[in-house]
Design an enzyme around this catalytic site. Structure first.
Site, PDB file in Angstrom:
ATOM      1  N   TYR A 115      85.681  57.427 108.255  1.00 61.93           N
ATOM      2  CA  TYR A 115      87.227  57.948 108.133  1.00 61.93           C
ATOM      3  C   TYR A 115      88.281  57.094 107.001  1.00 61.93           C
ATOM      4  O   TYR A 115      88.672  56.129 107.621  1.00 61.93           O
ATOM      5  CB  TYR A 115      87.892  58.012 109.524  1.00 61.93           C
ATOM      6  CG  TYR A 115      89.105  58.404 109.774  1.00 61.93           C
ATOM      7  CD1 TYR A 115      89.495  59.650 108.981  1.00 61.93           C
ATOM      8  CD2 TYR A 115      89.980  57.792 110.302  1.00 61.93           C
ATOM      9  CE1 TYR A 115      91.029  60.050 109.084  1.00 61.93           C
ATOM     10  CE2 TYR A 115      91.611  58.106 110.412  1.00 61.93           C
ATOM     11  CZ  TYR A 115      91.853  59.404 109.725  1.00 61.93           C
ATOM     12  OH  TYR A 115      93.158  59.709 109.788  1.00 61.93           O
ATOM     13  N   ASP A 156      85.658  62.073 106.673  1.00 63.91           N
ATOM     14  CA  ASP A 156      86.764  62.633 106.186  1.00 63.91           C
ATOM     15  C   ASP A 156      87.327  61.456 105.050  1.00 63.91           C
ATOM     16  O   ASP A 156      87.890  60.289 105.484  1.00 63.91           O
ATOM     17  CB  ASP A 156      87.980  62.637 107.378  1.00 63.91           C
ATOM     18  CG  ASP A 156      89.451  62.843 106.889  1.00 63.91           C
ATOM     19  OD1 ASP A 156      89.665  63.100 105.537  1.00 63.91           O
ATOM     20  OD2 ASP A 156      90.317  62.887 107.471  1.00 63.91           O
TER      21      ASP A 156
END
Length: 266
Positions: A115, A156
């Site tokens: 992330y 992400d």
DNA sequence: ATGGTAGGGATCCTA
């Protein structure tokens, strides 16, 4: 082997939606971002009841990543190793954004779940942290490449790689997700020899993975592509498919991201 | 130029 990535934006609010998606998508491995809880707060039981192993790297309120796998998760490492930490693994990062483990199907695949920091506002300390984090990720990729590992880095990335990856690129020109320095850092990573799995499967634009909760972004299809699978050469050899589960965004209490997945001959 | 929405958890921060 089907490997999926999904920024769920909070496991507490998203548990039914995540379980519904897992049930029908049935990935062998799922990489989750923004679990937004400490390890002890993650509801392991419903996943284990579905036959998944669970490894988390959590944090109170923000960030947090998890690996969910039907196959055993081996050699789990939490935290992105710091290249200046002289080989120290994990725990160098005050923010929980990275987890690695190996799954062994027909082939062994090292799964790197990430992330990446958002970085806004830019410029500023948050943007500096994002760029430093991308340097550390690049160093980790180099290390795995030098070992000729079959690995993938997915999650992400908070990076819009190119203008065609945004419905309205002009709205992102000063944003940390699209600044030239951000995109250059992402290109450096890819240019080490990694394959952007979605782009390897299609040249068509409009494969967004995120639509903001605000301004009716979903209703206007005002999306961006920021969730990516980057594959090592050995892993790219095994790539069969890469898709985005767009319809998940239209459901009840959706995340602002949708799942992206690859199918590997592994 | 602004503010719009969502999650976590505390009355604000992050995205």
């Amino acid at each position: 082997m089907k490997v999926a990535s999904f920024n769920i934006n909070g496991i507490k609010a998203r548990l039914p939606a995540v379980l519904d998606w897992l049930q029908e998508a049935a990935p062998d491995v799922a990489i989750l971002q923004e679990i937004k809880t400490v390890d002890a707060g993650f509801p392991r039981e419903p996943f284990e009841d579905m036959g998944y192993n669970v490894e988390t790297h959590g944090q109170k309120s923000f960030n947090g990543v998890a690996l969910i796998s039907k196959l055993p998760l081996e050699d789990v490492v939490r935290g992105l190793p710091d290249p200046e930490g002289a080989g120290r693994e994990g725990a160098d990062d005050e923010e929980a954004r990275y987890i690695e483990a190996t799954v062994v199907g027909a082939r062994a695949v090292r799964i790197c779940g990430l992330y990446l920091p958002n970085g806004n506002p830019a410029p500023g300390p948050k943007y500096d942290y994002k760029l430093r984090w991308m340097e550390r990720l690049e160093a980790r990729a180099k290390a795995l490449l030098s070992q000729e590992e079959c690995f993938l880095m997915a999650g992400d990335y908070n990076v819009i790689p190119q203008a065609e990856d945004a419905a309205r690129p002009e709205a992102w020109t000063d944003d940390a997700l699209f600044l030239p320095e951000t995109r250059a850092a992402f290109r450096r990573l890819v240019n080490l020899g990694l394959t952007d799995a979605l782009r390897a499967r299609t040249l068509a634009p409009e494969f967004y993975t995120y639509w903001d909760f605000q301004r009716g972004a979903w209703a206007r299809n005002d999306g961006i592509r920021i969730d990516h699978f980057l594959l090592s050469p050995q892993c790219a050899d095994l790539l069969e498919d890469c898709r985005i589960d767009k319809e998940v965004r239209a459901r009840e209490k959706p995340s602002d991201h949708v799942p992206i997945w690859v199918s590997l001959a592994a």
